[in-house]
Structure formats: structure tokens, C-alpha cells
Design a protein around this motif. Structure first.
Motif, mmCIF file in Angstrom:
data_model
loop_
_atom_site.group_PDB
_atom_site.id
_atom_site.type_symbol
_atom_site.label_atom_id
_atom_site.label_comp_id
_atom_site.label_asym_id
_atom_site.label_seq_id
_atom_site.Cartn_x
_atom_site.Cartn_y
_atom_site.Cartn_z
ATOM 1 N N MET A 1 110.698 126.817 48.836
ATOM 2 C CA MET A 1 109.335 127.261 48.567
ATOM 3 C C MET A 1 109.089 127.496 47.085
ATOM 4 O O MET A 1 108.002 127.280 46.589
ATOM 5 N N SER B 1 102.116 125.901 47.151
ATOM 6 C CA SER B 1 101.403 126.078 48.413
ATOM 7 C C SER B 1 100.345 124.992 48.529
ATOM 8 O O SER B 1 99.811 124.521 47.529
ATOM 9 N N VAL C 1 96.924 123.357 50.958
ATOM 10 C CA VAL C 1 95.923 123.518 52.004
ATOM 11 C C VAL C 1 95.606 122.127 52.530
ATOM 12 O O VAL C 1 95.238 121.244 51.760
ATOM 13 N N LEU D 1 86.853 125.591 50.699
ATOM 14 C CA LEU D 1 88.243 126.061 50.752
ATOM 15 C C LEU D 1 89.171 125.202 49.895
ATOM 16 O O LEU D 1 90.062 125.717 49.217
ATOM 17 N N ALA E 1 88.520 126.022 46.271
ATOM 18 C CA ALA E 1 89.073 127.363 45.998
ATOM 19 C C ALA E 1 90.594 127.290 45.885
ATOM 20 O O ALA E 1 91.201 127.939 45.030
ATOM 21 N N MET F 1 93.235 128.159 42.760
ATOM 22 C CA MET F 1 94.320 129.134 42.895
ATOM 23 C C MET F 1 95.676 128.462 42.659
ATOM 24 O O MET F 1 96.714 128.979 43.044
ATOM 25 N N MET G 1 96.909 125.842 44.089
ATOM 26 C CA MET G 1 97.519 125.209 45.256
ATOM 27 C C MET G 1 97.161 123.719 45.212
ATOM 28 O O MET G 1 96.284 123.290 44.472
ATOM 29 N N ALA H 1 100.691 117.690 55.375
ATOM 30 C CA ALA H 1 100.584 119.027 55.965
ATOM 31 C C ALA H 1 101.926 119.639 56.311
ATOM 32 O O ALA H 1 102.025 120.847 56.537
ATOM 33 N N ILE I 1 98.850 125.507 54.455
ATOM 34 C CA ILE I 1 97.848 126.165 55.290
ATOM 35 C C ILE I 1 97.045 125.032 55.918
ATOM 36 O O ILE I 1 96.440 124.243 55.204
ATOM 37 N N THR I 2 97.053 124.936 57.242
ATOM 38 C CA THR I 2 96.370 123.807 57.884
ATOM 39 C C THR I 2 95.152 124.300 58.648
ATOM 40 O O THR I 2 95.248 125.219 59.453
#
Lengths: 157, 157, 157
Positions: free
Chosen positions: B1, B6, B8, B26, B29, B33, B35, B148, B153-154
Motif C-alpha cells: 500500500m 489510493s 477510485v 467524485l 475530487a 486528493m 488519488m 479496480a 474505492i469502487t
């Protein structure tokens, strides 16, 4: 993570033709990619795993201004329009060589996709185990969350 | 990790105005961030990435008793009501300084959000690459699942 | 991962009765399984956390050919049919001993489910903090993504 296969955990909460395809397509694609997959059929989605229903699901011809065969709601709500829209979608699927839902369901079951029928929905809608296809098991929110909590792609349709 | 950002990973399966906003909001956003983000446009969601469609998406004025401008279905299904509901939602968005969908799509593409058009849906609906905006790439369920499956985050809309 | 509890991060984007149940059922099940849970109420889903609304949510009697009490759209769109369909669903829930939504919301809040109202939706729809139930906090896409980015099962309804 090294020892745990990737998983796909899908909730199927709607029982229309268009909402039933993505869970089955993604779950069968996932097992083909050597992932594990489960589909949790809940609320209206329980419809999909009722015996004999998979190939009888319908698409709503109204309230969806994004439909390719866009028709005004005042026409779409007329008797017979649900059948017409459903027939059109099924014929497009066939022309593009997409398997029927019943076939995808068989492929899913045979390739090890875990098919879970929501116990609470069965209670609420008065549906008995024998009304569901043989390849589903019955479980609850905890069954789904337990599966989904380990290295899973989680999706809702 | 630690070495993997991260992510999405979003599925956009509906092509209405209200269903198109959340994926784009999303995803943009998320990249803000730091990601990574991808949106997979499938089924009716493919509509969103058709050339010139982003700002023509509509909201259905019926079958949604949770709409702020709640109207009876028997009124909502009248000709012209889809345009009226859509106009109202667009004006609310504008008043609250929310960007138009075409602007959000440009921001998404420029900021590195991966926009994927579903190959199977294109086949089923007979849609060609040149009918889609330039910033999308074409892919399948496997393309999405591959993206994914790594720390993502899915979400599905 | 050893030190981080599993999480469930849910987006509630629809404000109908049938769309409001799954987030609350799954979130309360998750905390009972010693997971953390959050629900992000956005778009029409904001409706669910308006004061006094939880038990007034309705189910649409049209555009859903998978409803157990299947009725033609031309009948479903008649005045009064939304109330009838909603009454039927509520009575089935009650018969199956499923808690009312307001009760589930209280259980969720008391058991530590994080309830987040979407700031942007409040701006767009002109809804003020005092119109929402006390147990929600107000946040944005970043609040949700931050919560969802750590070991979470992410679901959208």
C-alpha cells in the motif's frame, strides 16, 4: 494480500433486464481473470434468481431519458411498451452475441461464482427457497459483508 | 500500500443528469486528493461520453418520489415535463456554482482521470469510436476490474 | 491492516423507500460485526436525513417491472398509486419484523455509524443544517473518500 485472491463482491438490488446484466457480466469476467466472485441478490434483485425468471426480466420504457430508443414518457407508459422496449434490448444483445441471462447465470454458477439470495428479502416478499434456482445459497447482510471484507472490489447494481 | 496510490474506480451505468454528476464529482475530487481515478461508462452511462451529450443529459420527472420538486407521476409524464425538470436541476446547479458536466469532463480528462467507454455496450448499441469524445479510451469489463483490483474505492452509479 | 478495523462506506444517492433500506441495514449489520461504517447522503438521498422524512419515504409504483406487485405503468401513474405501493411495502416490512427507517436511523446513530450529509447537495437544493436530523454531520466528497480509502467495503445505493 499475497495469499488471498482478489475478489469481486456485487449487490444486485434491482430486477430489471438492464440491471441484471452488469453483475453477471462482471462476475463471470472476474472468475475468468482468476478472481473470486459473489453476487448478493436483494430487494427487487431477488427477482433475477427466481426459477424461470432470468429470461423474462424487463426493461422500463419510461423514466429513463438516456435510453437509446428514447420515447416520451406519455407514450412509454402505454400498455405493451414495456414488452416492446424489452424485445428491442434483447434483440440488440443477441445481435452483439451477448449470452442470455439464463446462460450467464449457468456460466456463473458452473465457474464458481457464489450466488447468494437475501434471506430478509425472502421473508419480506414471502418467497420460499424452492421458488429460487438451485444454484443459489441463502444468506444475509453478514454473509455478504464477510465475503466483501477481504480484498474485494465491491459493486452495487 | 505504501508504494501504491489510493484509487477510485467508478462505474457509470446510467445516463441521466443526476446519475452523471456523482462519478465526475467524485473522480475529480479524488485526483485533487492525489488519488488515481477511473470511470467506466457502460450501458446507459455510455450516453455521457457521446460527443456533445454531456450538457444535454436529462433528469426524469417521474418515478422518483424523492425529487425536491415533487410532482405527481400523472403530471410528470406529460410532454415537456422532462425538459422542465432538467432545466430546474441545471439552474440549481448553476446557482450553487457547480460546473457543467462538459466542464467537469474536461477537468477530469485534463487532471488524469481515466475515462473508459465499454466496448460491449458500443457493440450492443451500435456506437462507433468516432461518436465518443476524444478523451475516452475503449475497454471491457477486464480493463475496469484490472484497474479496480489494486487498492481502489469502487463505486457504481 | 491488522491495526485497522474493516469499514463499510456507503453512498445513499436515492431517496426512495426501497433505496433507503439497504444502506441502513448494511451499516447497522457492519457495526454489529465490529466494523466501522459511514453513510454519505447525497443528491436525492439527502431526503432520507431530513427531519421527519425517514418514515415518509415513498416507493415509485412505475418504471420498475421487477416490483412484486407488478402493475402496468398506465395504472401506476394514476394519483394515489404511489401511496398504495408505499403502504404495501411498509406493511410487508412490518410483517417480516423489519424495523422502520427512523428506528434503523436511531440504531445506526447510537451504534456509531457516521452519518454524513453532502454539503454540495445542501447548497444545490437550498437545504439548511437545521432541516436535517441532529445525528448527521455535514461533509463533502473529500470527507467520504477519506473515510472510504482505508480498508473499506464501498457501496452505492
Amino acid at each position: 494480500m499475497e495469499e488471498q485472491k482478489s475478489r469481486v463482491a456485487i449487490i444486485a438490488a434491482h430486477g430489471t433486464l438492464d440491471a441484471a446484466y452488469p453483475p453477471l457480466i462482471l462476475a463471470t469476467a472476474a472468475v475468468a481473470m482468476d478472481m473470486e466472485a459473489a453476487i448478493f441478490f436483494t430487494f427487487f434483485g431477488l427477482n433475477i434468481v427466481k426459477k424461470g425468471m432470468a429470461d423474462k426480466l424487463k426493461v422500463a420504457p419510461i423514466a429513463n431519458p438516456a435510453m437509446p430508443m428514447s420515447i416520451p414518457n406519455i407514450i412509454g407508459m402505454l400498455p405493451g411498451m414495456t414488452s416492446i422496449a424489452t424485445g428491442m434490448m434483447n434483440s440488440w444483445m443477441k445481435k452483439a452475441n451477448v449470452a442470455k441471462l439464463s446462460e450467464l447465470m449457468d456460466i456463473a454458477a458452473e465457474s464458481g461464482v457464489k450466488l447468494i439470495a437475501c434471506q430478509m428479502t425472502m421473508d419480506v416478499m414471502g418467497i420460499k427457497r424452492e421458488q429460487l434456482i438451485d444454484s443459489v445459497e441463502v444468506g444475509g447482510a453478514a454473509t455478504f459483508l464477510e465475503f466483501a471484507s477481504r480484498n474485494a472490489i465491491t459493486l452495487t447494481f
